[in-house]
Design a protein around this motif. Structure first.
Motif, PDB file in Angstrom:
ATOM      1  N   ALA A   1     -14.621 -95.974 -64.929  1.00 15.20           N
ATOM      2  CA  ALA A   1     -15.002 -94.632 -64.471  1.00 15.20           C
ATOM      3  C   ALA A   1     -14.589 -93.545 -65.459  1.00 15.20           C
ATOM      4  CB  ALA A   1     -14.363 -94.350 -63.109  1.00 15.20           C
ATOM      5  N   ALA A   2     -13.756 -93.914 -66.433  1.00 16.97           N
ATOM      6  CA  ALA A   2     -13.266 -92.909 -67.391  1.00 16.97           C
ATOM      7  C   ALA A   2     -14.377 -92.504 -68.365  1.00 16.97           C
ATOM      8  CB  ALA A   2     -12.072 -93.459 -68.152  1.00 16.97           C
ATOM      9  N   PRO A   3     -14.447 -91.227 -68.725  1.00 19.89           N
ATOM     10  CA  PRO A   3     -15.466 -90.787 -69.684  1.00 19.89           C
ATOM     11  C   PRO A   3     -15.138 -91.261 -71.103  1.00 19.89           C
ATOM     12  CG  PRO A   3     -14.010 -88.965 -69.126  1.00 19.89           C
ATOM     13  CD  PRO A   3     -13.617 -90.117 -68.243  1.00 19.89           C
ATOM     14  N   ASP A   4     -16.157 -91.578 -71.850  1.00 22.32           N
ATOM     15  CA  ASP A   4     -16.035 -91.934 -73.276  1.00 22.32           C
ATOM     16  C   ASP A   4     -15.102 -93.129 -73.511  1.00 22.32           C
ATOM     17  OD1 ASP A   4     -17.661 -89.704 -73.904  1.00 22.32           O
ATOM     18  OD2 ASP A   4     -15.885 -88.389 -73.850  1.00 22.32           O
ATOM     19  N   VAL A   5     -15.047 -94.063 -72.559  1.00 28.30           N
ATOM     20  CA  VAL A   5     -14.187 -95.225 -72.753  1.00 28.30           C
ATOM     21  C   VAL A   5     -14.841 -96.172 -73.757  1.00 28.30           C
ATOM     22  CG1 VAL A   5     -15.220 -96.508 -70.822  1.00 28.30           C
ATOM     23  CG2 VAL A   5     -12.884 -97.025 -71.563  1.00 28.30           C
ATOM     24  N   ASP A   6     -14.040 -96.779 -74.613  1.00 22.88           N
ATOM     25  CA  ASP A   6     -14.606 -97.681 -75.618  1.00 22.88           C
ATOM     26  C   ASP A   6     -14.679 -99.104 -75.083  1.00 22.88           C
ATOM     27  OD1 ASP A   6     -12.046 -99.283 -76.847  1.00 22.88           O
ATOM     28  OD2 ASP A   6     -11.512 -97.229 -76.252  1.00 22.88           O
ATOM     29  N   ALA A   7     -15.502 -99.911 -75.716  1.00 23.56           N
ATOM     30  CA  ALA A   7     -15.768-101.273 -75.262  1.00 23.56           C
ATOM     31  C   ALA A   7     -14.512-102.139 -75.294  1.00 23.56           C
ATOM     32  CB  ALA A   7     -16.858-101.899 -76.119  1.00 23.56           C
ATOM     33  N   ALA A   8     -13.641-101.932 -76.296  1.00 24.28           N
ATOM     34  CA  ALA A   8     -12.429-102.745 -76.401  1.00 24.28           C
ATOM     35  C   ALA A   8     -11.502-102.522 -75.212  1.00 24.28           C
ATOM     36  CB  ALA A   8     -11.696-102.425 -77.701  1.00 24.28           C
ATOM     37  N   THR A   9     -11.411-101.268 -74.758  1.00 26.97           N
ATOM     38  CA  THR A   9     -10.561-100.961 -73.600  1.00 26.97           C
ATOM     39  C   THR A   9     -11.107-101.612 -72.341  1.00 26.97           C
ATOM     40  OG1 THR A   9      -9.885 -98.858 -74.598  1.00 26.97           O
ATOM     41  CG2 THR A   9      -9.578 -99.089 -72.224  1.00 26.97           C
ATOM     42  N   VAL A  10     -12.418-101.564 -72.180  1.00 26.95           N
ATOM     43  CA  VAL A  10     -13.042-102.205 -71.018  1.00 26.95           C
ATOM     44  C   VAL A  10     -12.805-103.715 -71.059  1.00 26.95           C
ATOM     45  CG1 VAL A  10     -15.220-102.694 -69.839  1.00 26.95           C
ATOM     46  CG2 VAL A  10     -14.788-100.413 -70.777  1.00 26.95           C
ATOM     47  N   LYS A  11     -12.957-104.295 -72.243  1.00 22.42           N
ATOM     48  CA  LYS A  11     -12.767-105.747 -72.379  1.00 22.42           C
ATOM     49  C   LYS A  11     -11.349-106.155 -72.022  1.00 22.42           C
ATOM     50  CE  LYS A  11     -13.540-109.608 -75.534  1.00 22.42           C
ATOM     51  NZ  LYS A  11     -14.017-110.026 -76.882  1.00 22.42           N
ATOM     52  N   ARG A  12     -10.353-105.361 -72.456  1.00 22.28           N
ATOM     53  CA  ARG A  12      -8.964-105.678 -72.122  1.00 22.28           C
ATOM     54  C   ARG A  12      -8.741-105.594 -70.615  1.00 22.28           C
ATOM     55  NH1 ARG A  12      -7.843-102.750 -76.911  1.00 22.28           N
ATOM     56  NH2 ARG A  12      -7.458-100.842 -75.714  1.00 22.28           N
ATOM     57  N   ALA A  13      -9.324-104.603 -69.972  1.00 20.06           N
ATOM     58  CA  ALA A  13      -9.175-104.464 -68.520  1.00 20.06           C
ATOM     59  C   ALA A  13      -9.860-105.617 -67.789  1.00 20.06           C
ATOM     60  CB  ALA A  13      -9.743-103.129 -68.062  1.00 20.06           C
ATOM     61  N   GLU A  14     -10.989-106.059 -68.305  1.00 19.17           N
ATOM     62  CA  GLU A  14     -11.678-107.204 -67.704  1.00 19.17           C
ATOM     63  C   GLU A  14     -10.858-108.475 -67.872  1.00 19.17           C
ATOM     64  OE1 GLU A  14     -16.331-105.728 -68.273  1.00 19.17           O
ATOM     65  OE2 GLU A  14     -15.386-107.021 -69.789  1.00 19.17           O
ATOM     66  N   MET A  15     -10.244-108.630 -69.036  1.00 13.84           N
ATOM     67  CA  MET A  15      -9.395-109.805 -69.255  1.00 13.84           C
ATOM     68  C   MET A  15      -8.178-109.779 -68.335  1.00 13.84           C
ATOM     69  SD  MET A  15      -8.852-112.667 -70.640  1.00 13.84           S
ATOM     70  CE  MET A  15     -10.134-112.722 -71.910  1.00 13.84           C
ATOM     71  N   ALA A  16      -7.649-108.602 -68.067  1.00 14.61           N
ATOM     72  CA  ALA A  16      -6.515-108.494 -67.147  1.00 14.61           C
ATOM     73  C   ALA A  16      -6.893-108.989 -65.753  1.00 14.61           C
ATOM     74  CB  ALA A  16      -6.016-107.059 -67.083  1.00 14.61           C
ATOM     75  N   VAL A  17      -8.131-108.712 -65.344  1.00 13.94           N
ATOM     76  CA  VAL A  17      -8.610-109.226 -64.053  1.00 13.94           C
ATOM     77  C   VAL A  17      -8.693-110.746 -64.089  1.00 13.94           C
ATOM     78  CG1 VAL A  17     -10.587-109.300 -62.479  1.00 13.94           C
ATOM     79  CG2 VAL A  17      -9.836-107.109 -63.449  1.00 13.94           C
ATOM     80  N   THR A  18      -9.226-111.281 -65.180  1.00  8.38           N
ATOM     81  CA  THR A  18      -9.324-112.733 -65.320  1.00  8.38           C
ATOM     82  C   THR A  18      -7.943-113.388 -65.264  1.00  8.38           C
ATOM     83  OG1 THR A  18     -11.330-112.545 -66.660  1.00  8.38           O
ATOM     84  CG2 THR A  18     -10.095-114.606 -66.839  1.00  8.38           C
ATOM     85  N   MET A  19      -6.985-112.814 -65.991  1.00 11.59           N
ATOM     86  CA  MET A  19      -5.649-113.404 -66.049  1.00 11.59           C
ATOM     87  C   MET A  19      -4.858-113.218 -64.770  1.00 11.59           C
ATOM     88  SD  MET A  19      -5.622-114.875 -68.956  1.00 11.59           S
ATOM     89  CE  MET A  19      -3.901-115.319 -69.179  1.00 11.59           C
ATOM     90  N   SER A  20      -5.274-112.279 -63.937  1.00 10.38           N
ATOM     91  CA  SER A  20      -4.526-112.005 -62.708  1.00 10.38           C
ATOM     92  C   SER A  20      -4.525-113.194 -61.760  1.00 10.38           C
ATOM     93  CB  SER A  20      -5.085-110.764 -62.007  1.00 10.38           C
ATOM     94  OG  SER A  20      -6.370-111.019 -61.465  1.00 10.38           O
ATOM     95  N   ARG A  21      -5.442-114.118 -61.960  1.00 10.14           N
ATOM     96  CA  ARG A  21      -5.445-115.301 -61.078  1.00 10.14           C
ATOM     97  C   ARG A  21      -4.139-116.078 -61.208  1.00 10.14           C
ATOM     98  NH1 ARG A  21      -6.258-120.590 -62.125  1.00 10.14           N
ATOM     99  NH2 ARG A  21      -6.748-121.259 -64.264  1.00 10.14           N
TER     100      ARG A  21
END
Length: 306
Positions: free
Chosen positions: A99-119
């Protein structure tokens, strides 16, 4: 004349605690330059470079004596990253990033990986729940032990806490990432200065070592345990690595065998697991934790039988 009858086992000398309470220095000797303080209450003295052997002895003794007093005989040690988040927290952070403005792809990817690793947080939490609940019926229960911090460590303590069990936290002083999590049993929450003594206490009572994905600290702890078992400096016990894909991508075990750095049978020192239930089943089979056969005394298998 004092005619009060004496206690046969009364102390002949005041205790160190009693002397520490009454040994307030006269005003002239209260300054920092004074050497009047009792040696064992003088922090400046205890922190001198020459007193390192004494401090190391204290770090070995304090957790040992308290665990003896608390009846801690057998532990299952959970290692893993301090940075792995609970699933709900990881999901909230990903939503905020997107939801953040002007977020870069690398930041999104890290956040997505955090969801994956949360298991792995949830698996560690559930594994500690299962161990704590089922081991409670043993004559001497097995207690979960972690490094006491956030992430996977928090998950292990949390799982035990949520089913009403005790758990240990072996914290260490670090500039970051190492405040005690709120799920450790207070009387079993320790703090260390020396990494080596902390690792000794991880292994001294462990009947199993369970390693979740992690960084340098997790690798250090896992490989130290494997080295001690490989060299027979420590008895063999189950070493379970959660997440085959993570560990085999991180460490090329086949290369170690191919180049002669380890023996082919050394990969049998550990096993890969994916779920809390699978990990517990291995431990139950190894130690007969769910056996219907008692020890002849009407009790389930005891920790000392391990």
């Amino acid at each position: 004349m004092d005619t009060k009858r004496q206690d046969l086992t009364a102390r002949n000398f005041p205790s160190a605690e009693e002397d520490a309470q009454i040994a307030e220095p006269p005003h002239r000797y209260t300054g920092p330059e004074s050497a009047y303080r009792l040696a064992f209450t003088d922090t400046d003295f205890l922190l001198r470079e020459e007193l390192r052997p004494v401090r190391m002895q204290l770090e070995l003794l304090k957790p040992e004596l308290i665990q003896q007093e608390q009846g801690i005989e057998s532990t299952i040690v959970i290692f893993g990253s301090a940075r792995i988040l609970p699933a709900d927290e990881a999901a909230r952070r990903l939503e905020a990033v997107r939801a953040a403005p002007d977020v870069d792809a690398a930041t999104v990817k890290r956040a997505e990986m955090a969801v994956t690793m949360s298991r792995y947080y949830e698996e560690a939490r559930r594994f500690a729940e299962i161990v704590t609940r089922r081991a409670a019926r043993l004559h001497t229960p097995i207690v979960v032990s972690t490094g006491g911090g956030p992430g996977i460590m928090e998950a292990g303590n949390r799982g035990a806490f949520e089913v009403g069990g005790r758990s240990l936290g072996l914290n260490i002083v670090l500039p970051h990432e190492q405040a005690p999590n709120p799920y450790i049993t207070p009387e079993l929450c320790f703090q260390f200065h020396y990494f080596g003594l902390r690792k000794m206490h991880f292994l001294m009572r462990s009947v199993a070592i369970v390693a979740f994905p992690g960084g340098f600290g997790t690798l250090d702890e896992m490989f130290e345990a494997l080295t001690l078992i490989q060299t027979k400096k420590s008895r063999r016990r189950p070493v379970l690595l959660f997440g085959r894909d993570f560990w085999t991508r991180l460490i090329n075990f086949e290369l170690l065998i191919e180049t002669g750095m380890i023996s082919p049978e050394d990969v049998n020192l550990f096993r890969f697991v994916e779920t809390a239930e699978e990990a517990y089943d291995i431990l139950a089979a190894e130690y007969g934790l769910d056996s219907d056969v008692d020890n002849g005394d009407g009790k389930s298998p005891r920790a000392e039988d391990f």
